[in-house]
Design an enzyme around this catalytic site. Structure first.
Site, mmCIF file in Angstrom:
data_model
loop_
_atom_site.group_PDB
_atom_site.id
_atom_site.type_symbol
_atom_site.label_atom_id
_atom_site.label_comp_id
_atom_site.label_asym_id
_atom_site.label_seq_id
_atom_site.Cartn_x
_atom_site.Cartn_y
_atom_site.Cartn_z
ATOM 1 N N HIS A 132 -37.486 -30.669 15.662
ATOM 2 C CA HIS A 132 -38.059 -31.716 14.808
ATOM 3 C C HIS A 132 -38.316 -31.208 13.402
ATOM 4 O O HIS A 132 -38.166 -31.929 12.424
ATOM 5 C CB HIS A 132 -39.361 -32.231 15.412
ATOM 6 N N ARG B 258 -10.468 -34.300 13.727
ATOM 7 C CA ARG B 258 -10.233 -33.521 14.953
ATOM 8 C C ARG B 258 -10.428 -34.449 16.142
ATOM 9 O O ARG B 258 -11.532 -34.948 16.348
ATOM 10 C CB ARG B 258 -11.226 -32.369 15.035
ATOM 11 N N ARG C 223 -5.452 -35.379 13.694
ATOM 12 C CA ARG C 223 -4.741 -34.275 14.340
ATOM 13 C C ARG C 223 -4.752 -34.510 15.845
ATOM 14 O O ARG C 223 -5.801 -34.799 16.422
ATOM 15 C CB ARG C 223 -5.428 -32.950 14.030
ATOM 16 N N GLU D 270 -0.408 -23.220 10.538
ATOM 17 C CA GLU D 270 -1.537 -22.346 10.847
ATOM 18 C C GLU D 270 -1.106 -21.089 11.600
ATOM 19 O O GLU D 270 -1.939 -20.321 12.047
ATOM 20 C CB GLU D 270 -2.613 -23.102 11.624
ATOM 21 N N ASN E 18 -8.054 -21.360 8.605
ATOM 22 C CA ASN E 18 -8.843 -20.523 9.527
ATOM 23 C C ASN E 18 -7.935 -19.797 10.513
ATOM 24 O O ASN E 18 -7.999 -18.569 10.659
ATOM 25 C CB ASN E 18 -9.839 -21.362 10.325
ATOM 26 N N ASP E 19 -7.089 -20.567 11.203
ATOM 27 C CA ASP E 19 -6.191 -19.933 12.158
ATOM 28 C C ASP E 19 -5.123 -19.103 11.456
ATOM 29 O O ASP E 19 -4.764 -18.028 11.915
ATOM 30 C CB ASP E 19 -5.540 -20.971 13.080
ATOM 31 N N ARG F 93 -12.344 -13.982 13.886
ATOM 32 C CA ARG F 93 -13.403 -14.277 12.916
ATOM 33 C C ARG F 93 -14.791 -14.335 13.536
ATOM 34 O O ARG F 93 -15.799 -14.272 12.837
ATOM 35 C CB ARG F 93 -13.103 -15.601 12.213
ATOM 36 N N CYS G 230 -6.548 -27.703 4.901
ATOM 37 C CA CYS G 230 -7.705 -28.333 5.538
ATOM 38 C C CYS G 230 -8.646 -27.337 6.204
ATOM 39 O O CYS G 230 -9.607 -27.732 6.833
ATOM 40 C CB CYS G 230 -7.255 -29.384 6.553
#
Lengths: 85, 539
Positions: B188, B295, B331, B429, B452-453, B463, B500
């Site tokens: 909270h 995604r 995707r 990727e 990222n990939d 990572r 992306c």
């Protein structure tokens, strides 16, 4: 015994607030009312019990009422699920 | 000067004095009682008094903070009507002939443990609600007052953990920041901090020592640090940092409604990444020009069975409609590796990142793939849809995908289902895809680089592994070279190329990407305005 199944579309699932409203609805009936999510089952008249089902968006729940007013209970609760969940 | 660190929830800075918030300690006693009915009556009187208090807190929170924060008191009130709680307490008074305080507290602990042991993050947090609400009843029984906060000036509140009934009793005008030893981003305190837009640190390594009471301090939400009695130099730099953040905030807001265009007039498409339908709200609030990565895994994860075509169709349609004709790139399923769902029955793998995932699953189990494609094409009538396919390594994969897509389209045509024009693209990727992007570009209408990939596979670095953090150079020349090559090969065939992954939101690279010719950047909604600013500063 009467029952219906419903697939939850609410993004948060049956989180605390709708669980509270659901329990209030269920408490209006004399019938025993159970909610099943997968293998877990809860008494629809007990808030904490319902919350521990952790029903998420996309889960399909089965609501079953058993008792004198089971037909009314199922009708009312099905409408409640459609409107709120 | 002393320095503590915690997990920061908001990148803001607060400067002020420390207020150590301690809960009123009540020593719970177990007493044997004779008058069972009398004790039950005490329990119900205290319970009803607590419910009345909660009604009052609900009204106060609703008026001062808002519906979201107020709801919790309504739920607390309902918990006090819960039959498990009432019957549990009564049967303890009955069976063990104990005082109501003890019976309530024990019942509350049992119920709270039930929630604490749940896997669901949201429900786990509810354990604290159960404790909070039972404590309220115990306090009523024992005549203990709740500890409020007594301060004239705004303060940095430091506490073990804060329950909603504690935070609501604090005057929000007097809170500069929250620092708690426990807590999480679901608590909270976190919700309140976000609503109030103030810094908050949770899981902080500070001890609640009275010597800190009233000390001057700084909370740096950009690094997750708390400094007590800061040196003059640090204080000066923090004052500057705070002013800078406030100034930047205001500057960024001015960019809503502006174009993402460089100083010399090059337009870049600035899109947002989303993970579910609700994220669309943030996309629109931050004025993104489209969705560059939707995604679709959220439809599959956390379920007991595969999502139906209808269910997927509704989700895709909802996003397309909300975006009102702006481009939406969805995707297809990227499950496997760290994202799993039981019903897929995926085997345990030695090397999941290099294993059975994404398009590899779709091409091996085409039924799953067809259902998704049907849902996507059905939704395409409701907006501007692009579909992209993850984890591509070979030309043959793309050709096979296109064959299946064609079959699905023909099937829908036969059923007279309306469809829109759909662009098809692939994720770049893997180093393999980047290296053959010249061939791949002949087959599709766009590329989206998943940085990222691509980084993970190029550097062979996980990572998530903290030990490798130092070695994981996200600006590694090899990755940037692959990106450049992909952009050039795409442009040779006249298709657009976007990024992306996380790199897209890295404003230190924006200028370099634009010079490479990147056509689109897709970033998290909260980064949109930062990147727009960077684009507008490029020449």
């Amino acid at each position: 015994m009467k029952q219906f199944t419903y697939k939850v579309t609410d993004e948060l699932g049956i989180h605390a607030r709708p669980a509270g409203l659901l329990v209030k609805e269920a408490a209006k009936f004399q019938s025993s009312i159970k909610i099943k999510n997968g293998t877990k089952e809860a008494d629809a008249k007990r808030l904490l019990n319902v919350m521990t089902l952790a029903v998420k968006q996309g889960n399909t729940v089965t609501v079953a009422a058993d008792g004198a007013d089971e037909a009314d209970a199922v009708k009312t609760l099905e409408a409640f699920f459609k409107a709120n969940l | 000067m002393e320095r503590f660190t915690g997990k920061s929830l908001l990148e803001r800075v607060a400067i002020g004095r420390i207020y150590i918030y301690k809960k009123q300690e009540y020593l719970l006693e177990k007493r044997n009682i004779d008058d069972i009915e009398g004790e039950k009556k005490r329990f119900h009187e205290a319970r009803e008094a607590a419910m009345k208090e909660l009604q009052g807190l609900y009204d106060k929170a609703l008026a001062e903070i808002g519906e979201e924060e107020a709801q919790i008191f309504e739920i607390h009130r309902m918990m006090l009507e819960d039959l498990d709680f009432i019957e549990g307490t009564e049967s303890m008074i009955d069976g063990e002939k104990v005082n109501a305080e003890f019976a309530v507290s024990e019942t509350g602990t049992t119920l709270s443990n039930l929630f604490a042991s749940m896997e669901d993050a949201y429900m786990k947090e509810r354990a604290i609600d159960v404790l909070d609400v039972t404590k309220r009843v115990v306090n009523r029984l024992a005549g203990v007052e709740d500890g409020g906060m007594h301060t004239k000036d705004p303060v940095i509140v430091v506490a073990e953990d804060l329950t909603p009934s504690e935070t609501v009793q604090m005057d929000t005008n007097k809170i500069l920041a929250f620092v708690t030893r426990k807590g999480s981003s679901n608590s909270h305190t976190a919700i309140l901090a976000r609503t109030m837009n103030i810094p908050a640190l949770v899981k902080t390594d500070i001890t609640l020592d009275d010597k800190y009471q009233g000390q001057e301090a700084v909370v740096d939400g950009t690094t997750g640090e708390l400094y007590i009695k800061p040196s003059k130099e640090l204080m000066d730099s923090m004052v500057e940092k705070k002013m800078e953040i406030d100034r930047k905030d205001n500057e960024l807001k001015k960019l809503i409604g502006q174009e993402s265009i460089t100083a010399d007039g090059r337009k870049v498409n600035l899109y947002a990444n989303i993970g579910n339908v609700e994220d669309t709200k943030k996309v629109l609030e931050n004025d993104a020009e489209g969705i560059g990565l939707f995604r679709s895994e959220f439809l599959y994860i956390g379920k007991n069975t595969f999502p139906t075509e209808e269910e997927q169709f509704r989700a895709y349609k909802a996003v397309l409609e909300k975006m009102e004709g702006k481009k939406v790139v969805i995707r297809t399923l990227d499950i496997g590796a760290d994202k799993k769902a039981d019903y897929f029955n995926l085997d345990q793998e030695e090397n999941p990142a290099l294993g059975y995932r994404a398009i590899r699953i779709c091409l091996t189990q085409p039924d799953i793939f067809r259902t998704q494609l049907r849902a996507l094409y059905r939704a395409s009538a409701y907006g501007t849809l692009s579909i992209m396919f993850p984890m591509i390594i070979a030309l043959e994969e793309v050709q096979e995908i296109k064959k299946i897509v064609q079959e699905v389209k023909e099937e829908l045509q036969r059923e007279n289902i309306p469809m829109g024009d759909v662009e098809l693209g692939i994720m770049i990727e893997t180093p393999a895809a980047a290296l053959i992007s010249d061939d791949l570009a002949k087959e599709v209408q766009f590329f989206s680089i998943g940085s990222n990939d691509l980084t993970q596979y190029t550097l062979a670095i996980d990572r998530q592994n903290e030990k490798l953090e130092k070695m994981c150079d996200t600006h590694h020349k090899a990755v940037l070279k692959l990106i450049r090559m992909t952009v050039e090969n795409g442009h040779k065939e006249g298709i657009w190329v976007g990024i992306c992954g996380e790199l897209a939101g890295d404003t230190t690279l924006t200028e370099q990407f634009i010079h490479m010719g990147v056509d689109e950047l897709s970033v998290s909604a909260s980064r949109i305005l930062n990147v727009r600013k960077a684009i507008r500063e490029c020449v």
